[in-house]
Design a protein around this motif. Structure first.
Motif, short mmCIF file in Angstrom:
data_model
loop_
_atom_site.label_atom_id
_atom_site.label_comp_id
_atom_site.label_asym_id
_atom_site.label_seq_id
_atom_site.Cartn_x
_atom_site.Cartn_y
_atom_site.Cartn_z
N ASN A 121 14.00 -52.07 -6.85
CA ASN A 121 13.16 -52.17 -5.66
C ASN A 121 12.56 -50.81 -5.31
O ASN A 121 11.40 -50.72 -4.90
CB ASN A 121 13.95 -52.72 -4.47
N ASN A 124 9.81 -50.23 -7.74
CA ASN A 124 8.69 -51.09 -7.33
C ASN A 124 7.93 -50.46 -6.16
O ASN A 124 6.70 -50.42 -6.16
CB ASN A 124 9.23 -52.47 -6.96
N LEU A 156 6.63 -56.11 -10.81
CA LEU A 156 6.96 -54.74 -11.16
C LEU A 156 6.29 -54.34 -12.47
O LEU A 156 5.78 -53.22 -12.59
CB LEU A 156 8.48 -54.54 -11.24
N LYS A 159 2.79 -53.35 -11.59
CA LYS A 159 2.72 -52.04 -10.93
C LYS A 159 2.95 -50.90 -11.93
O LYS A 159 2.29 -49.86 -11.86
CB LYS A 159 3.73 -51.95 -9.79
#
Length: 181
Positions: A121, A124, A156, A159
Motif C-alpha cells: 500500500n 502504491n 499497482l 502505477k
C-alpha cells in the motif's frame, strides 16, 4: 561547535539511531542487532518519523544484519513497519525495501500478510512520486523479495509502469538494469 549542540539537543533514542546509521556503533554483531531491535522497539511518532525508519533499515543493511539475526524478534520489526508504512515517502519506502531485500532472499515468503499488504500500500501510494532511482530500486527489491509481477494487483502494476515510463528518460545504466530484472 554548532553541530554538536544540535546533535545533543536530539533525544538519546534518535542520537543512537544516527550513530547506528553512520556505523559508529562498534561492538559484536549480536550487540549491533540488539541495538537495531531496541531502536525499532522504541520508535513511535512524533519523535520518530518515516525518514528515521528508513535510516534504521539502511543502517541495518550497512551492518549486514540479516533476517535470521532478528527472526526471533520479528514481531517488533513487523509492528514498526505497520506503524509507519502509511507515512513513508517515496525515498523512504524505496530505501526500506532495498534494505529488506538484502536481509533475506524471497522475504515476502516469511513476512506476515498484513505487513506485506501495508508495504505494498505504501508503494502504491508513493509510486507517482518515485524518481528514477526510487522506481528502479523498488522494482529490483520487490523482485528479490520474491514478489512476481503477476502477483501484483493490477492498479499497482499500472502505477509502477507509469512511474517507469515517466522516469525512463532519466534512467542511468544501473536503473535500467534494476528495472529489467
Amino acid at each position: 561547535n554548532k553541530d554538536n549542540k544540535k546533535f545533543n539537543s536530539i533525544s538519546p533514542h534518535i542520537q543512537t539511531l544516527i550513530r547506528f546509521n553512520k556505523e559508529q556503533i562498534v561492538n559484536s554483531h549480536q550487540a549491533i542487532v540488539d541495538t537495531f531491535i531496541s531502536i525499532a522497539e522504541k520508535a513511535y511518532p512524533p519523535a520518530f518519523d518515516g525518514k528515521n525508519v528508513a535510516m534504521l533499515f539502511v543502517g541495518a543493511k550497512k551492518y549486514d544484519i540479516k533476517y535470521s539475526d532478528w527472526q526471533e524478534n520479528e514481531g517488533i520489526i513487523w509492528s514498526l513497519l505497520l506503524r509507519f508504512s502509511n507515512v513513508l515517502n517515496a525515498q523512504n519506502i524505496s530505501n526500506i525495501l532495498n534494505s529488506l531485500s538484502k536481509m533475506k532472499r524471497h522475504f515476502f515468503s516469511v513476512m506476515e500478510s498484513n505487513v506485506k499488504v501495508s508495504i505494498l500500500n505504501s508503494v502504491n501510494h508513493n509510486a507517482p512520486q518515485f524518481n528514477s532511482q526510487d522506481i528502479a530500486n523498488t522494482l529490483l527489491a520487490l523482485d528479490q523479495m520474491g514478489l512476481k509481477w503477476v502477483d501484483i494487483h493490477r492498479d499497482l502494476q499500472d502505477k509502477l509502469l507509469k512511474s517507469v515510463n515517466h522516469n525512463a528518460p532519466q534512467f542511468n545504466s544501473q536503473d535500467i538494469a534494476n528495472t529489467l530484472l
